[in-house]
Design a protein around this motif. Structure first.
Motif, mmCIF file in Angstrom:
data_model
loop_
_atom_site.group_PDB
_atom_site.id
_atom_site.type_symbol
_atom_site.label_atom_id
_atom_site.label_comp_id
_atom_site.label_asym_id
_atom_site.label_seq_id
_atom_site.Cartn_x
_atom_site.Cartn_y
_atom_site.Cartn_z
ATOM 1 N N UNK A 1 30.129 17.113 -21.499
ATOM 2 C CA UNK A 1 29.989 18.027 -20.365
ATOM 3 C C UNK A 1 31.102 19.068 -20.369
ATOM 4 N N UNK A 2 32.325 18.622 -20.612
ATOM 5 C CA UNK A 2 33.463 19.543 -20.633
ATOM 6 C C UNK A 2 33.326 20.555 -21.769
ATOM 7 N N UNK A 3 32.870 20.092 -22.921
ATOM 8 C CA UNK A 3 32.683 20.999 -24.060
ATOM 9 C C UNK A 3 31.634 22.062 -23.754
ATOM 10 N N UNK A 4 30.534 21.650 -23.137
ATOM 11 C CA UNK A 4 29.452 22.590 -22.841
ATOM 12 C C UNK A 4 29.891 23.604 -21.792
ATOM 13 N N UNK A 5 30.584 23.150 -20.752
ATOM 14 C CA UNK A 5 31.066 24.081 -19.723
ATOM 15 C C UNK A 5 32.018 25.104 -20.332
ATOM 16 N N UNK B 1 24.796 24.404 -29.800
ATOM 17 C CA UNK B 1 25.284 23.852 -28.538
ATOM 18 C C UNK B 1 26.350 22.794 -28.803
ATOM 19 N N UNK B 2 27.418 22.838 -28.021
ATOM 20 C CA UNK B 2 28.515 21.879 -28.168
ATOM 21 C C UNK B 2 28.158 20.550 -27.486
ATOM 22 N N UNK B 3 26.992 20.018 -27.839
ATOM 23 C CA UNK B 3 26.524 18.770 -27.264
ATOM 24 C C UNK B 3 26.524 17.654 -28.283
ATOM 25 N N UNK B 4 25.638 16.679 -28.049
ATOM 26 C CA UNK B 4 25.676 15.466 -28.871
ATOM 27 C C UNK B 4 25.194 15.705 -30.291
ATOM 28 N N UNK B 5 24.444 16.776 -30.554
ATOM 29 C CA UNK B 5 24.053 17.068 -31.925
ATOM 30 C C UNK B 5 25.273 17.363 -32.789
ATOM 31 N N UNK B 6 26.240 18.077 -32.222
ATOM 32 C CA UNK B 6 27.452 18.434 -32.971
ATOM 33 C C UNK B 6 28.547 17.380 -32.844
ATOM 34 N N UNK B 7 28.455 16.577 -31.789
ATOM 35 C CA UNK B 7 29.498 15.576 -31.555
ATOM 36 C C UNK B 7 28.846 14.225 -31.234
ATOM 37 N N UNK C 1 26.566 14.074 -11.814
ATOM 38 C CA UNK C 1 26.019 15.419 -11.603
ATOM 39 C C UNK C 1 27.089 16.472 -11.857
ATOM 40 N N UNK C 2 26.693 17.570 -12.491
ATOM 41 C CA UNK C 2 27.634 18.615 -12.870
ATOM 42 C C UNK C 2 27.369 19.872 -12.046
ATOM 43 N N UNK C 3 28.317 20.315 -11.205
ATOM 44 C CA UNK C 3 28.109 21.522 -10.384
ATOM 45 C C UNK C 3 28.264 22.780 -11.230
ATOM 46 N N UNK D 1 19.397 14.949 -21.107
ATOM 47 C CA UNK D 1 19.204 13.985 -22.188
ATOM 48 C C UNK D 1 19.351 14.565 -23.587
ATOM 49 N N UNK D 2 18.890 15.804 -23.811
ATOM 50 C CA UNK D 2 18.981 16.368 -25.155
ATOM 51 C C UNK D 2 20.314 17.044 -25.413
ATOM 52 N N UNK D 3 21.155 17.193 -24.378
ATOM 53 C CA UNK D 3 22.444 17.868 -24.537
ATOM 54 C C UNK D 3 23.590 16.870 -24.618
ATOM 55 N N UNK D 4 23.651 15.958 -23.603
ATOM 56 C CA UNK D 4 24.716 14.951 -23.657
ATOM 57 C C UNK D 4 24.204 13.522 -23.510
#
Length: 342
Positions: free
Chosen positions: A51-55, A36-42, A101-103, A92-95
């Motif tokens: 959020x932008x990376x994950x979308x 996942x392109x979240x906080x684990x990788x960044x 809020x993300x639509x 919390x575990x992603x970003x």
């Protein structure tokens, strides 16, 4: 392909899984996994950037899968609270931090051009177990990079329209100022203490507090330097019956058992299905140790034999969210078709 299909995805803190769900076979194929392109990788990246990376990651990989599967819709199981209209309120575990809020449903529909359903990952996973658990209410609990839960009762998952409900991982079980931090930014939350990440941190703290005990344990064989101790080593030690590792795990399970007794005493649910990479990696021993803690605490009105039947392990794979998302999307599609015929 003659069989109709949906594309299903399960986005967690460490891994994004995307697969093809066959509506006739009730099975997933073409399962593809990527970090996942979240906080684990960044680590350290601001929430809006993550959020932008994950979308972007979801839109690109899901778009390829929709075309590859020739599917008519996408169902996404997401690791965080999700509103009824598909807005992600936190992850919390992603970003990490809450952010805006993300639509997500609308963003993905604009990019993919097919209907999209976005639900919490545990909400999706519940639908995998509805058939096997029958009519009895049950609570599904995942113990992996974080902790989450959802209660299924009277034919539905108990949530309000804003996605509140089943966030046991963010119950404050340790109110002390020095309590371990949670990925969401809080302190003393169940997920920060008893999750896989929480248990790894607890084992490192225990090693520093008792270096002699650590040196005698199997943990030291796999990680002579406690700061390099990982969950693979911790899981192997618990499975082997190592006293030091088991004592660390019991500390986290005491809090999880307390949370379960709270759910039971408040709404009477007496069936708890455990899933998640950390719990399932330890396997039956995890359920056994948790049951011991439940028996120690007691569940008001239940006999010892009834407490022993409360906890069961889920299926030993990581397809819970994928299969559940497919079954949920199938059920919703069937319901819409039935309404259209009337």
């Amino acid at each position: 392909m003659s069989e109709s299909a949906f594309t299903v995805a399960d986005l967690g803190g460490t891994t994004l899984r995307i697969a093809r769900y066959g509506t006739d076979t009730d099975a997933v194929t073409d399962v593809r996994r990527t970090p996942t392109e979240g906080m684990d990788r960044h680590p350290g990246a601001p929430v809006p950037e993550l959020q932008a990376r994950v979308v972007e990651q979801l839109a690109e990989l899901a778009g390829q899968a929709v075309e590859r599967h020739r599917s008519s819709a996408l169902a996404l199981a997401f690791a965080g609270p999700v509103t009824a209209d598909g807005r992600v309120m936190a992850a919390p575990t992603v970003w990490g931090g809450r952010g805006e809020p993300l639509p997500l449903r609308l963003l993905l529909e604009e990019r993919l051009g097919v209907p999209v359903v976005v639900v919490n990952d545990l909400t999706a996973a519940v639908w995998r177990y509805v058939a096997t658990e029958g009519e009895q209410p049950f609570c599904l609990i995942t113990v992996s990079s974080g902790i989450g839960s959802k209660v299924y009762r009277a034919g539905e998952v108990l949530l309000d329209p804003e996605g509140h409900g089943g966030e046991l991982g963010h119950w404050t079980c340790d109110p002390s100022p020095q309590a371990p931090p949670c990925d969401c930014g809080g302190r003393g939350h169940l997920g920060g203490i008893a999750s896989g990440r929480g248990m790894q941190a607890a084992a490192r703290r225990a090693a520093l507090a008792d270096p002699a005990g650590y040196a005698r344990s199997r943990l030291a064989q796999g990680a002579p330097d406690p700061e390099r101790l990982d969950n693979r080593t911790l899981v192997a030690a618990v499975r082997a019956g190592d006293d030091f590792a088991t004592a660390v795990l019991r500390g986290g399970l005491a809090h999880l058992a307390s949370a379960i007794t709270s759910v039971f005493t408040s709404i009477g649910v007496r069936r708890y299905v455990l899933m998640g990479g950390f719990a399932l990696a330890i396997g039956p021993r995890y359920a056994e140790l948790l049951t011991e803690e439940l028996r120690r605490l007691g569940c008001f009105g239940l006999s010892d034999a009834e407490i022993r039947r409360m906890v069961v392990l889920g299926e030993p794979d990581d397809d819970h969210g994928l299969i559940g998302a497919g079954r949920l999307l199938t059920a919703r599609s069937t319901a819409r078709q039935a309404v259209a015929v009337q």
